[in-house]
Design an enzyme around this catalytic site. Sequence first.
Site, PDB file in Angstrom:
ATOM      1  N   ASP A  67     -48.148   6.134  -9.474  1.00 47.10           N
ATOM      2  CA  ASP A  67     -48.709   6.466 -10.779  1.00 47.10           C
ATOM      3  C   ASP A  67     -47.665   7.053 -11.726  1.00 47.10           C
ATOM      4  OD1 ASP A  67     -48.424   8.815  -9.338  1.00 47.10           O
ATOM      5  OD2 ASP A  67     -50.553   9.227  -9.187  1.00 47.10           O
ATOM      6  N   ASN A 136     -59.782  17.011  -5.476  1.00 44.65           N
ATOM      7  CA  ASN A 136     -61.059  16.322  -5.717  1.00 44.65           C
ATOM      8  C   ASN A 136     -61.147  14.998  -4.953  1.00 44.65           C
ATOM      9  OD1 ASN A 136     -59.246  14.785  -7.125  1.00 44.65           O
ATOM     10  ND2 ASN A 136     -60.337  14.828  -9.076  1.00 44.65           N
ATOM     11  N   HIS A 138     -58.845  12.562  -5.019  1.00 45.82           N
ATOM     12  CA  HIS A 138     -58.185  11.401  -5.629  1.00 45.82           C
ATOM     13  C   HIS A 138     -56.988  10.951  -4.797  1.00 45.82           C
ATOM     14  CE1 HIS A 138     -55.334  13.854  -8.536  1.00 45.82           C
ATOM     15  NE2 HIS A 138     -54.795  13.730  -7.338  1.00 45.82           N
ATOM     16  N   GLU A 143     -59.478   8.800  -9.803  1.00 52.54           N
ATOM     17  CA  GLU A 143     -60.336   9.988  -9.784  1.00 52.54           C
ATOM     18  C   GLU A 143     -61.728   9.631  -9.247  1.00 52.54           C
ATOM     19  OE1 GLU A 143     -58.792  12.581 -10.216  1.00 52.54           O
ATOM     20  OE2 GLU A 143     -57.637  12.724 -12.056  1.00 52.54           O
TER      21      GLU A 143
HETATM   22  P1  PGA Z   1     -49.933  17.815  -4.567  1.00 51.74           P
HETATM   23  O1  PGA Z   1     -50.770  16.671  -5.275  1.00 51.74           O
HETATM   24  O2  PGA Z   1     -48.984  17.132  -3.621  1.00 51.74           O
HETATM   25  O3  PGA Z   1     -49.194  18.498  -5.686  1.00 51.74           O
HETATM   26  O4  PGA Z   1     -50.916  18.701  -3.858  1.00 51.74           O
HETATM   27  C1  PGA Z   1     -51.399  15.708  -4.499  1.00 51.74           C
HETATM   28  C2  PGA Z   1     -52.221  14.800  -5.375  1.00 51.74           C
HETATM   29  O5  PGA Z   1     -52.744  15.265  -6.411  1.00 51.74           O
HETATM   30  O6  PGA Z   1     -52.361  13.619  -5.024  1.00 51.74           O
END
Ligand code: PGA
Length: 244
Positions: A67, A136, A138, A143
């Site tokens: 992404d 959440n 994702h 999302e």
């Molecule tokens: P993080 O993010 O590695 O900063 O916990 C993971 C994500 O949002 O996929």
Amino acid sequence: MRIIKAKDYDEFSKKAASILAAQIALKPDCVLGLATGSTPIGTYDQLVERYERGEIDFSQVTTVNLDEYRGLGKENDQSYYYFMNKYLFDRVNIDKQRTHLPDGMAPDSEKESERYEKLIEEIGGVDIQVCGIGNNGHIGFCEPSSIFEKVTLCVDLAEATIEANKRFFESADDVPRQAYTMGVGTIMKGKKIMLLAYGEGKADILAKAFLGDITPEVPASILQLHPDVILVGDEAALSKFPDS
Ligand code: PGA
């Protein structure tokens, strides 16, 4: 699904890096699907260390990232382009022409999404896809939603994601509201998927994703249907799993 449990961040990062190093050794011209966020930074550091010891050759490796924020240019230190160069690409012998991310500054989001999806197909698909998991549920920036998105698209970020990611910006207002992301369907096409989850903050969502219902309200839950998933977690992240 294979579960690999580590006792601390150092061991977690070493185990994840070993899997990527093995993939490159087995297929030097492999396609790595890569992720950003705080979780894989140690993994990239470990890969760099192995490269410096002469154990990994990135010269034929191709990469595609999950992404990118929409509206952030390559020079912006919060763009994922910047992140990947800083933590990995600038530190190893990878050919930058073979490193790919969505273009956050592309004028037409639909065209850019189509271009990226096609590019992934043209390079032969992903051999191993690294994913984090959001609080959440994702994966990439897919999302929680009423449907599983099939292909790369431009999405509105969830409030929970803006809240979680504001720590990297001066304020929540500075977090971009949109991002390009591989679709859940794009991610599922990866031949192998390595999901990285570190820390007790990920324990509940990890259990929901892998032990709960498969639902687009928890996008990572689709991984229950993938035939080759490696879940690398530390003891805290895996604490809600039955054998923990
Ligand atoms: P993080 O993010 O590695 O900063 O916990 C993971 C994500 O949002 O996929």
